[in-house]
Design a protein around this motif. Sequence first.
Motif, PDB file in Angstrom:
ATOM      1  N   LEU A 325      36.682  20.992  79.675  1.00 25.27           N
ATOM      2  CA  LEU A 325      36.720  19.858  80.459  1.00 25.27           C
ATOM      3  C   LEU A 325      37.869  20.023  81.570  1.00 25.27           C
ATOM      4  CD1 LEU A 325      35.895  17.270  78.005  1.00 25.27           C
ATOM      5  CD2 LEU A 325      34.240  17.790  80.022  1.00 25.27           C
ATOM      6  N   LYS A 326      37.398  19.723  82.777  1.00 23.06           N
ATOM      7  CA  LYS A 326      38.311  19.936  84.202  1.00 23.06           C
ATOM      8  C   LYS A 326      38.950  18.519  84.503  1.00 23.06           C
ATOM      9  CE  LYS A 326      35.777  24.017  85.491  1.00 23.06           C
ATOM     10  NZ  LYS A 326      35.223  24.731  86.878  1.00 23.06           N
ATOM     11  N   HIS A 327      38.160  17.405  84.166  1.00 23.44           N
ATOM     12  CA  HIS A 327      38.528  16.205  84.655  1.00 23.44           C
ATOM     13  C   HIS A 327      38.798  15.060  83.691  1.00 23.44           C
ATOM     14  CE1 HIS A 327      37.703  18.300  88.444  1.00 23.44           C
ATOM     15  NE2 HIS A 327      36.540  18.269  88.360  1.00 23.44           N
ATOM     16  N   PHE A 328      38.601  15.477  82.378  1.00 23.22           N
ATOM     17  CA  PHE A 328      39.176  14.637  81.285  1.00 23.22           C
ATOM     18  C   PHE A 328      40.379  15.103  80.926  1.00 23.22           C
ATOM     19  CE2 PHE A 328      34.678  13.547  81.484  1.00 23.22           C
ATOM     20  CZ  PHE A 328      34.557  12.427  81.188  1.00 23.22           C
ATOM     21  N   LEU A 329      41.310  14.451  80.834  1.00 26.32           N
ATOM     22  CA  LEU A 329      42.758  15.070  80.440  1.00 26.32           C
ATOM     23  C   LEU A 329      42.638  14.787  78.689  1.00 26.32           C
ATOM     24  CD1 LEU A 329      45.356  13.208  82.698  1.00 26.32           C
ATOM     25  CD2 LEU A 329      44.262  15.569  82.713  1.00 26.32           C
ATOM     26  N   ALA A 331      44.480  13.779  75.876  1.00 25.74           N
ATOM     27  CA  ALA A 331      45.738  12.685  75.533  1.00 25.74           C
ATOM     28  C   ALA A 331      45.298  11.513  74.456  1.00 25.74           C
ATOM     29  CB  ALA A 331      46.396  12.252  76.676  1.00 25.74           C
ATOM     30  N   ALA A 332      46.373  11.078  74.063  1.00 29.04           N
ATOM     31  CA  ALA A 332      46.206   9.693  73.090  1.00 29.04           C
ATOM     32  C   ALA A 332      46.036   8.695  74.144  1.00 29.04           C
ATOM     33  CB  ALA A 332      47.410   9.713  72.354  1.00 29.04           C
ATOM     34  N   SER A 333      45.786   7.393  73.623  1.00 30.48           N
ATOM     35  CA  SER A 333      45.638   6.290  74.520  1.00 30.48           C
ATOM     36  C   SER A 333      44.492   6.143  75.174  1.00 30.48           C
ATOM     37  CB  SER A 333      47.051   5.944  75.233  1.00 30.48           C
ATOM     38  OG  SER A 333      47.099   4.755  75.416  1.00 30.48           O
ATOM     39  N   TRP A 334      44.648   5.133  76.108  1.00 31.74           N
ATOM     40  CA  TRP A 334      43.582   4.692  77.050  1.00 31.74           C
ATOM     41  C   TRP A 334      44.064   3.676  77.822  1.00 31.74           C
ATOM     42  CZ3 TRP A 334      42.310   3.400  71.723  1.00 31.74           C
ATOM     43  CH2 TRP A 334      42.415   1.943  71.674  1.00 31.74           C
ATOM     44  N   GLY A 335      43.024   3.309  78.837  1.00 29.76           N
ATOM     45  CA  GLY A 335      43.366   2.112  79.736  1.00 29.76           C
ATOM     46  C   GLY A 335      43.870   2.359  81.085  1.00 29.76           C
ATOM     47  N   GLY A 336      44.072   3.676  81.284  1.00 27.66           N
ATOM     48  CA  GLY A 336      44.739   4.089  82.770  1.00 27.66           C
ATOM     49  C   GLY A 336      43.500   4.442  83.596  1.00 27.66           C
ATOM     50  N   HIS A 337      44.075   4.835  84.665  1.00 23.75           N
ATOM     51  CA  HIS A 337      43.048   5.327  85.947  1.00 23.75           C
ATOM     52  C   HIS A 337      42.484   6.531  85.559  1.00 23.75           C
ATOM     53  CE1 HIS A 337      45.924   8.171  87.391  1.00 23.75           C
ATOM     54  NE2 HIS A 337      46.728   7.278  87.198  1.00 23.75           N
ATOM     55  N   SER A 339      40.399   9.543  82.911  1.00 21.27           N
ATOM     56  CA  SER A 339      39.633   9.660  81.964  1.00 21.27           C
ATOM     57  C   SER A 339      40.224  10.689  80.813  1.00 21.27           C
ATOM     58  CB  SER A 339      38.267  10.235  82.326  1.00 21.27           C
ATOM     59  OG  SER A 339      37.642   9.050  83.093  1.00 21.27           O
ATOM     60  N   LEU A 340      40.045  10.398  79.599  1.00 26.27           N
ATOM     61  CA  LEU A 340      40.727  10.923  78.611  1.00 26.27           C
ATOM     62  C   LEU A 340      39.604  11.474  77.424  1.00 26.27           C
ATOM     63  CD1 LEU A 340      43.679   8.617  77.999  1.00 26.27           C
ATOM     64  CD2 LEU A 340      43.732  10.546  79.413  1.00 26.27           C
ATOM     65  N   ILE A 341      40.029  12.517  76.712  1.00 27.36           N
ATOM     66  CA  ILE A 341      39.413  12.781  75.458  1.00 27.36           C
ATOM     67  C   ILE A 341      40.544  13.056  74.226  1.00 27.36           C
ATOM     68  CG2 ILE A 341      37.490  13.952  76.531  1.00 27.36           C
ATOM     69  CD1 ILE A 341      38.890  16.638  75.513  1.00 27.36           C
ATOM     70  N   PHE A 342      40.220  12.656  73.012  1.00 24.22           N
ATOM     71  CA  PHE A 342      41.012  13.031  71.942  1.00 24.22           C
ATOM     72  C   PHE A 342      40.187  13.729  70.918  1.00 24.22           C
ATOM     73  CE2 PHE A 342      43.283  12.670  67.904  1.00 24.22           C
ATOM     74  CZ  PHE A 342      44.660  12.541  68.522  1.00 24.22           C
ATOM     75  N   PRO A 343      40.273  14.756  70.664  1.00 24.99           N
ATOM     76  CA  PRO A 343      39.398  15.485  69.798  1.00 24.99           C
ATOM     77  C   PRO A 343      40.147  15.549  68.257  1.00 24.99           C
ATOM     78  CG  PRO A 343      40.942  17.048  70.909  1.00 24.99           C
ATOM     79  CD  PRO A 343      41.164  15.880  71.548  1.00 24.99           C
ATOM     80  N   VAL A 344      39.148  14.817  67.380  1.00 22.86           N
ATOM     81  CA  VAL A 344      39.560  14.748  65.959  1.00 22.86           C
ATOM     82  C   VAL A 344      39.991  16.105  65.560  1.00 22.86           C
ATOM     83  CG1 VAL A 344      38.808  14.535  63.619  1.00 22.86           C
ATOM     84  CG2 VAL A 344      38.223  12.732  65.528  1.00 22.86           C
ATOM     85  N   SER A 345      39.536  17.216  65.849  1.00 24.37           N
ATOM     86  CA  SER A 345      39.858  18.667  65.361  1.00 24.37           C
ATOM     87  C   SER A 345      41.232  18.926  65.867  1.00 24.37           C
ATOM     88  CB  SER A 345      38.864  19.635  66.125  1.00 24.37           C
ATOM     89  OG  SER A 345      39.175  19.566  67.382  1.00 24.37           O
ATOM     90  N   GLY A 367      37.650   6.490  82.789  1.00 20.10           N
ATOM     91  CA  GLY A 367      38.803   5.673  83.709  1.00 20.10           C
ATOM     92  C   GLY A 367      37.921   5.214  84.973  1.00 20.10           C
ATOM     93  N   LEU A 368      38.702   5.587  85.853  1.00 22.92           N
ATOM     94  CA  LEU A 368      38.216   4.858  87.190  1.00 22.92           C
ATOM     95  C   LEU A 368      37.581   5.927  88.215  1.00 22.92           C
ATOM     96  CD1 LEU A 368      41.136   2.508  87.844  1.00 22.92           C
ATOM     97  CD2 LEU A 368      39.124   2.057  86.895  1.00 22.92           C
ATOM     98  N   GLU A 369      37.425   7.327  87.597  1.00 21.41           N
ATOM     99  CA  GLU A 369      36.635   8.045  88.402  1.00 21.41           C
ATOM    100  C   GLU A 369      35.205   7.968  88.537  1.00 21.41           C
ATOM    101  OE1 GLU A 369      39.678  10.363  85.753  1.00 21.41           O
ATOM    102  OE2 GLU A 369      38.092   8.540  85.572  1.00 21.41           O
ATOM    103  N   GLU A 370      34.741   8.430  89.666  1.00 29.82           N
ATOM    104  CA  GLU A 370      33.258   8.254  89.845  1.00 29.82           C
ATOM    105  C   GLU A 370      32.499   8.679  88.859  1.00 29.82           C
ATOM    106  OE1 GLU A 370      31.517   6.682  92.038  1.00 29.82           O
ATOM    107  OE2 GLU A 370      32.807   6.295  93.540  1.00 29.82           O
ATOM    108  N   PRO A 371      31.359   8.011  88.124  1.00 28.46           N
ATOM    109  CA  PRO A 371      30.884   8.518  86.790  1.00 28.46           C
ATOM    110  C   PRO A 371      30.034   9.816  87.166  1.00 28.46           C
ATOM    111  CG  PRO A 371      29.761   6.348  87.676  1.00 28.46           C
ATOM    112  CD  PRO A 371      30.817   6.737  88.350  1.00 28.46           C
ATOM    113  N   GLU A 372      29.691  10.017  88.196  1.00 28.78           N
ATOM    114  CA  GLU A 372      28.703  11.175  88.636  1.00 28.78           C
ATOM    115  C   GLU A 372      29.628  12.441  88.555  1.00 28.78           C
ATOM    116  OE1 GLU A 372      26.659   7.685  89.987  1.00 28.78           O
ATOM    117  OE2 GLU A 372      28.715   8.325  90.244  1.00 28.78           O
ATOM    118  N   TYR A 373      30.905  12.162  89.045  1.00 31.40           N
ATOM    119  CA  TYR A 373      31.846  13.190  89.048  1.00 31.40           C
ATOM    120  C   TYR A 373      32.361  13.635  87.585  1.00 31.40           C
ATOM    121  CZ  TYR A 373      37.045  14.996  89.675  1.00 31.40           C
ATOM    122  OH  TYR A 373      38.041  15.610  89.778  1.00 31.40           O
ATOM    123  N   LEU A 374      32.417  12.611  86.536  1.00 33.07           N
ATOM    124  CA  LEU A 374      32.557  12.974  85.101  1.00 33.07           C
ATOM    125  C   LEU A 374      31.513  13.693  84.498  1.00 33.07           C
ATOM    126  CD1 LEU A 374      34.383   9.490  84.402  1.00 33.07           C
ATOM    127  CD2 LEU A 374      35.512  11.933  84.595  1.00 33.07           C
TER     128      LEU A 374
END
Length: 385
Positions: A325-329, A331-337, A339-345, A367-374
């Motif tokens: 993934l190039k555009h999902f950081l 990291a923990a948490s959520w709510g910022g601008h 988009s994030l992932i947290f892998p259970v692994s 987050g706030l990115e264009e959904p098509e971009y994600l």
Amino acid sequence: MDLAYIINELGEEREQYFEAVAPPIIQSSNFASKTVADMRYKMKHEEDEYMYSRGNNPTVTIFEKKMAALEGAEHAVAFGSGMGAIAAAVLSQVKAGDHVVCVKRPYTWAKNLMRKFLPRFGVEVTMVDGKDIVNFKEAMRPNTKLLYLESPTSFTFELQDLSAVAAFAKENNCVTIIDNSFASPLHQNPIAFGIDLVVHSCTKYIGGHSDVMGGVVCGSREHINQIFKGEFLTLGAVLSPHDAWLFIRGLRTLPVRMERVAASTHKVVSYLTQHPKVEQVLFPFLPTHPQYELAQRQMRDNSGQFSLYLKAARMEQVDKFCDSLKHFLMAASWGGHESLIFPVSATYASEEMKSDLPFNMVRFYVGLEEPEYLIKDLEQALDKM
């Protein structure tokens, strides 16, 4: 009370600070008294007075007033972290010999509080599947003092019937506390369903920029004053004036951010539910979700979190997807601008850290990115998996 008034005006006495549009940061650590009698009064009524910023601070007060109003509560007290708020709220209601019923799989550190910390001081905790009110009833004991909820929960997004649990708790003289960080006060107000205390990790949607940490407890003036005079003043997990100012800034854009996040998440989830490499998506606002009707009844809209199970036989496949993934950081948490992932692994680094959830689960925040971009990013990562 109108949402626009709460966010833009409530608590902001601009005539007291030169008609400044943005409220000032009152950085002072203490406040002077003109007479001994004045100081004596402040010490006696510290919950309502400005004496020392480890108690009350004018900038923090503005934020607390707004959060209480957003939750439909009488009062609020802010903390330096979400976990500080959770711990203070829980500790305010229990003592040695008491019993707590808590939902399974709450926020990781709330679970640590329940399973490791409270038992050290003679408080027993029973973890239950909160989806069915029967499980709360079966766990109830004569010494049960607190029911702790998180709806939806942080990774599996299971809901509790707030009205049913609140009514049951009142019948048995128990206090209810809920972590409402998933929904934000815009999308769910547990006090309206009878819940006693609402906690938030303000680090998430309230701050909205991934640059400030804090928490808040909202409830009746009686409950909040009890926390203020006890756990808040004693343990000292206070919110700084500057961080309160950042949260006030975050509240200004909360409605528009939540609207964007809700719409984008629906589009991303819709794409993933159709993908052949995705086994299941956990998202309460999917019509196929077993608690969809309850989500519709308790929440005004969805937020940006969901989890999925990848069709992966090996952990390496999950790692490959996440690493691609190039555009999902990651990291923990959520709510910022962002988009994030947290892998259970990632928790499988050691047996002590290992989650009881399967390795093929990944939690997402849109987050706030264009959904098509994600979606394009997800598509190329799934292809590589």
